[in-house]
Design an enzyme around this catalytic site. Structure first.
Site, PDB file in Angstrom:
ATOM      1  N   ASP A  27       0.652  -1.318  -0.065  1.00 18.51           N
ATOM      2  CA  ASP A  27      -0.107  -0.241   0.039  1.00 18.51           C
ATOM      3  C   ASP A  27       0.905   1.228  -0.006  1.00 18.51           C
ATOM      4  OD1 ASP A  27      -2.391  -1.421  -0.099  1.00 18.51           O
ATOM      5  OD2 ASP A  27      -2.565  -1.406   2.177  1.00 18.51           O
ATOM      6  N   LYS A  49      -3.946   3.160  -2.600  1.00 20.59           N
ATOM      7  CA  LYS A  49      -5.089   4.046  -3.000  1.00 20.59           C
ATOM      8  C   LYS A  49      -5.270   5.200  -2.405  1.00 20.59           C
ATOM      9  CE  LYS A  49      -7.264   0.420  -1.086  1.00 20.59           C
ATOM     10  NZ  LYS A  49      -8.088  -0.518  -0.610  1.00 20.59           N
ATOM     11  N   MET A 164      -7.974   8.001  10.221  1.00 22.65           N
ATOM     12  CA  MET A 164      -8.591   8.802   8.951  1.00 22.65           C
ATOM     13  C   MET A 164      -9.239  10.132   9.277  1.00 22.65           C
ATOM     14  SD  MET A 164      -9.738   5.458   6.832  1.00 22.65           S
ATOM     15  CE  MET A 164     -10.099   4.404   8.424  1.00 22.65           C
TER      16      MET A 164
END
Ligand code: SAH
Length: 494
Positions: A27, A49, A164
């Protein structure tokens, strides 16, 4: 699980699997130092991503994993933190299970706990917080049918940890206040935790949204809410380390277990490696063969680098001999690391000087009884002959046997100009040849950049090599060892 960023936080099992993987699917928060643990032959597949990931891309990853596994490869799926903590690792293993592909889950150190820890915030603490809630900031807090119970979160007396957190930070904070959490609740927002770029903002629920905007905090970041944040002034440690956030270029290979890189990283430095030297074997000449045949008649054998004994063994192997051939010789090592590499082979070291350089050997060597004795030096082709000449002056019969060569790595040329254009806090020089190669690899019109580099050198010989090319030595190790170099670096950057 790759851990939150600091490469030291990878688990032992994670490391074993990385080292043996044939394919690594990784990632976007995975650092280069972890990927460097992979076998050179391993295929690396980036599937990073951005924050607004779409489910289709997740499906693509799932399919990719199944496809690679069906090719019979040993596949490592490397994910930030822990794979099952907001990592969608569950979806990936479900896809594997459906395709009957055998798998193993290696948990990782989750950023949810490690990032607060690196900011000096224990997520639970007796008397301050007896529970901790992890929640995602990915969900729109204005949404009616939210899967997050905001009222319960706001009421919880324990610590709240939001992952997040950046995109919707003002909304999240507004919602918690609206649900009754007090404005005065202590908060911390930690950006790029555990990395050398870690940044921590502290404040309260009332002030944090404005501070974060002002400081332009970016992902990845974690928001910690609760009284445990009050412990930070006493517990903070990572940002307090002597080299925290300092950008250091090391001009040697970041080989596995590179002592220098590891020590600097443990002190908080942002370390980049630019290998300037590679070691290669020498051709086995008739002269070398003749010299090796003389070893049993030799009184003193000198090693001027830790590598010397390694390469001597290589040369001995080529004449069907091994270290037993050194039986009866006195062994001298230029410094502690060289001595250690001899002792590791079960060899006793008879002499180490007080100053770890060729001049130091000459100065401290017991001079009586050297007259007429035979000495043999195993070192790199083209290295300084101070010791050789000095031993001759002491009346010894000296044979010098080059057992390896130092060359400029081919990859250096491609990277050197860009590396020298960066404003480093320090550049380490651990040998004269590393400084020489760095300079030579630079295209002529870029050589001015060499003069700007702040070199921290391992000793006077290396310093002289830097200065001879117009370079600047900002600090020099007191003892010519890695520890001495690290100490000089800390002194200079304090
Ligand atoms: N599985 C991961 C989390 C993935 S979700 C884990 O267990 O850590 C991605 C979020 O993790 C980021 O948006 C951020 O909130 C958090 N995160 C991951 N690494 C971080 C870091 N080094 N510093 C701060 N937050 C981090």
């Amino acid at each position: 699980g790759a851990g939150p960023g600091d490469p030291g936080l990878l688990t032992v099992r994670g490391r074993q699997l990385l080292e043996t993987a044939e394919v690594v699917v990784y990632d976007h928060l995975i650092g280069p130092q972890l990927l460097a643990l992979c076998d050179a032959q391993a295929r690396r597949v980036y599937v990073g991503k951005s924050a607004d990931e779409r489910s289709t891309s997740q499906q693509r990853i799932n399919r990719l994993l199944v496809r690679l596994a069906r090719q019979g490869r040993q596949v490592v799926r490397l994910k930030g933190g822990d794979p099952f903590v907001f990592g969608r690792g569950g979806e990936e293993v479900l896809a594997l299970a459906q395709s009957r592909i055998p798998f193993e889950v290696v948990p990782g150190v989750s950023s949810a706990v490690a990032v607060p820890a690196y900011a000096g915030i224990p997520v639970t603490h007796r008397g301050l917080a007896s529970s901790v809630t992890f929640f995602t900031g990915h969900e729109d807090p204005g949404k009616r049918d939210s899967s997050i119970d905001w009222a319960a979160l706001a009421r919880s007396p324990g610590t709240l940890v939001c992952l997040m957190a950046v995109g919707r930070l003002p909304g999240i904070i507004a919602r918690l206040r609206q649900e009754g959490r007090l404005d005065s609740t202590p908060c911390a927002l930690i950006e790029r935790g555990t990395w050398p770029q870690q940044r921590t903002l502290t404040g309260t629920l009332g002030t944090m949204a404005a501070s974060a905007r002002h400081a332009r905090v970016q992902a990845p970041a974690i928001l910690v809410i609760g009284n445990v944040v009050r412990l930070r002034p006493q517990v903070r440690w990572a940002e307090q380390r002597p080299l925290f956030g300092r950008r250091v270029l090391i001009t040697r290979a970041m080989e596995k277990g590179s002592q220098l890189a590891e020590q600097l990283m443990a002190l908080g430095a942002d370390v980049t490696a630019l290998p300037t030297v590679v070691l290669r074997p020498v051709p086995l000449t008739a002269r070398t063969r003749a010299a090796l045949a003389q070893i049993p008649q030799t009184d003193w054998v000198f090693f001027t680098s830790a590598e010397g004994i390694v390469w001597l063994q290589d040369v001995l192997r080529r004449v069907r001999k091994d270290v037993r051939w050194l039986k009866g010789c006195h062994l001298a090592a230029i410094g502690p690391k060289t001595a250690l590499s001899l002792r590791r082979l079960g060899l006793q070291v008879d002499f180490t000087p007080r100053r770890y350089q060729q001049e130091g050997v000459l100065k401290d060597l017991p001079r009586q009884r050297l007259q007429g004795k035979r000495a043999m030096l195993f070192n790199a082709a083209g290295s300084r002959d101070v010791l050789e000449q000095g031993l001759r002056r002491l009346g010894m019969q000296v044979t010098r046997v080059p057992v390896y060569r130092t060359l400029m790595p081919r990859a250096l040329q491609a990277r050197v100009a860009a590396a020298c254009a960066i404003s480093w806090d320090a550049v380490t020089a651990t040998s004269a040849s590393s400084a020489e190669h760095l300079y030579q690899a630079l295209p002529k019109r870029k050589r001015r950049d060499f003069k700007r580099l702040p070199f921290v050198s391992i000793g006077p010989i290396t310093s002289a090599a830097v200065r001879a090319r117009g370079g600047r030595v900002v600090a020099q190790a007191k003892q010519a060892t890695m520890e001495g170099l690290v100490e000089a670096l800390c002194r200079y950057l304090k």
